[in-house]
Design an enzyme around this catalytic site. Sequence first.
Site, PDB file in Angstrom:
ATOM      1  N   SER A 186       0.829  -1.202   0.000  1.00  0.00           N
ATOM      2  CA  SER A 186       0.000   0.000   0.000  1.00  0.00           C
ATOM      3  C   SER A 186       0.869   1.260   0.000  1.00  0.00           C
ATOM      4  CB  SER A 186      -0.956  -0.049   1.193  1.00  0.00           C
ATOM      5  OG  SER A 186      -2.006   0.869   1.049  1.00  0.00           O
ATOM      6  N   ASP A 227      -9.728  -2.777  -4.738  1.00  0.00           N
ATOM      7  CA  ASP A 227      -9.609  -3.870  -3.762  1.00  0.00           C
ATOM      8  C   ASP A 227     -10.185  -3.486  -2.405  1.00  0.00           C
ATOM      9  OD1 ASP A 227      -7.740  -2.134  -2.707  1.00  0.00           O
ATOM     10  OD2 ASP A 227      -6.056  -3.542  -2.758  1.00  0.00           O
ATOM     11  N   ASP A 270      -8.839  -8.862  -1.684  1.00  0.00           N
ATOM     12  CA  ASP A 270      -8.944  -7.471  -1.257  1.00  0.00           C
ATOM     13  C   ASP A 270      -7.600  -6.960  -0.745  1.00  0.00           C
ATOM     14  OD1 ASP A 270      -8.676  -7.863   1.612  1.00  0.00           O
ATOM     15  OD2 ASP A 270     -10.793  -8.411   1.737  1.00  0.00           O
ATOM     16  N   HIS A 271      -7.608  -5.722  -0.267  1.00  0.00           N
ATOM     17  CA  HIS A 271      -6.374  -5.015   0.062  1.00  0.00           C
ATOM     18  C   HIS A 271      -5.572  -5.713   1.155  1.00  0.00           C
ATOM     19  CE1 HIS A 271      -3.958  -1.398  -0.348  1.00  0.00           C
ATOM     20  NE2 HIS A 271      -3.932  -1.243   0.964  1.00  0.00           N
TER      21      HIS A 271
END
Length: 450
Positions: free
Chosen positions: A159, A383, A422-423
């Site tokens: 991220s 995401d 997802d993230h």
Amino acid sequence: MLDRAIRQSGRLLAGAACALAMLGGGNAAAANNDPVILVHGFLGFGPNELQGTGFKYWGGFNDIEAHMRTWNGTHEVKTAVVGPVSSNWDRAVELYYQIKGGCVDYGAARTAQYAAFGKIQKPAGKCWAADPANNPNNYPLALYPQWDAGHPVHFVAHSQGGQTVRTLIQLLENGSPNGNEGSGALYTGGKTGWVKSATTISTPHDGTTLRNVVLNYVPNVAEWAGKFVEVAGLGGSGNAAYNFKLEQYGLAQGPAERFSDFIERTKGAAFWSIANKDSAQWDLSPDGAKELNAWVKTSPNVFYFSIGSKATETGSFCCNGTDRIVAPFQSSSYQYARDDMLFFLKPTAGEWVVPSILVRGMGSYTQEDPSRVLINSSWFANDGVVNTVSMRAPAGQPVRNHTSGAPVRGYWNYLGYYNQWDHFDVIGWLLPATTVYPVFDNIAGIIYGL
């Protein structure tokens, strides 16, 4: 949540197999054994911050750092801990001193630029000891004090951590773009060869529309950052361990101060102002990322790799794997959160923010002001935190799809994206080790083969 992950593990493993086929290189012969530094993203935390829970940023209830240490031999793998809501400049500076040792110096010119918001150049006690035998103040030990061109490192970042690593590489090699920053060793530049590779996972290289979406809904930065941490279960009203690390703004958190008390005490501080561009909320926006990318460039001396993730689906009348409670009525023009997306990401991932009155979510958000970054339908897939299109590489910088053969130095070697992840799936939150460890085995195979 854990039960959900285990029930879904068959689907996730199938998705992982497809992604790993794209990545390639997992069986590459080791050509180096340089240390790996793991760098967390926005609102991230260190291995000792959620004591008593057993939950780690890198792996959830698994341990990615420990696993990577024993991949095909023995390796040095370290987890860095930087400001969870700080700007990429501040995070990069902290990362440098945390690895090399010394006391943080945020730079004279940079500090002067944000003095109106309370910036402090050299906050007392924010130090790491390079020599354990000479540490009278009992500072935490530096991760790799011998770091230099003869002892390079690999960065693996998730991220915002990817933006942070890119910023650090730029400062290492080229110094500050602001002119004289004072005596800080980082700002002199010329540190070419200190970084062998940088791998970014689900990084918002061009920003994320989540920042714009959330600020349209909850305009107070301190409030939404605090709520996100509490809903995610990272802070909790009684957890004194989670720390924003904002000493450079005079916002030191007391050793026994509860997270909720800290938010309440500091919510009026100038740091939290939307006008303060020395913070994560600006760097993570598409406009802020464009500003960052204007001076943070892709180094010709470093191997870059990027990996994406996607956990939304195109809207349909039925049967597309999305959460129909969050989005019962759907349009084929937009994207919607999958039913297996982490629960606290769903309300902002789809067409509308839930609950809200016509506040657009990431799956439909657009921006057409020509003076800003244009946001169109290519940004809809996401995401839950970052738009998938933003994860490939910084706009306008050299990038190539890397599916086989030798990677290219000075380019972003894009390894594809994990569909239906997802993230936080990509760093193993609430997933079994058998699902997430192969992601990092493959990264290890690539970077140790350079």
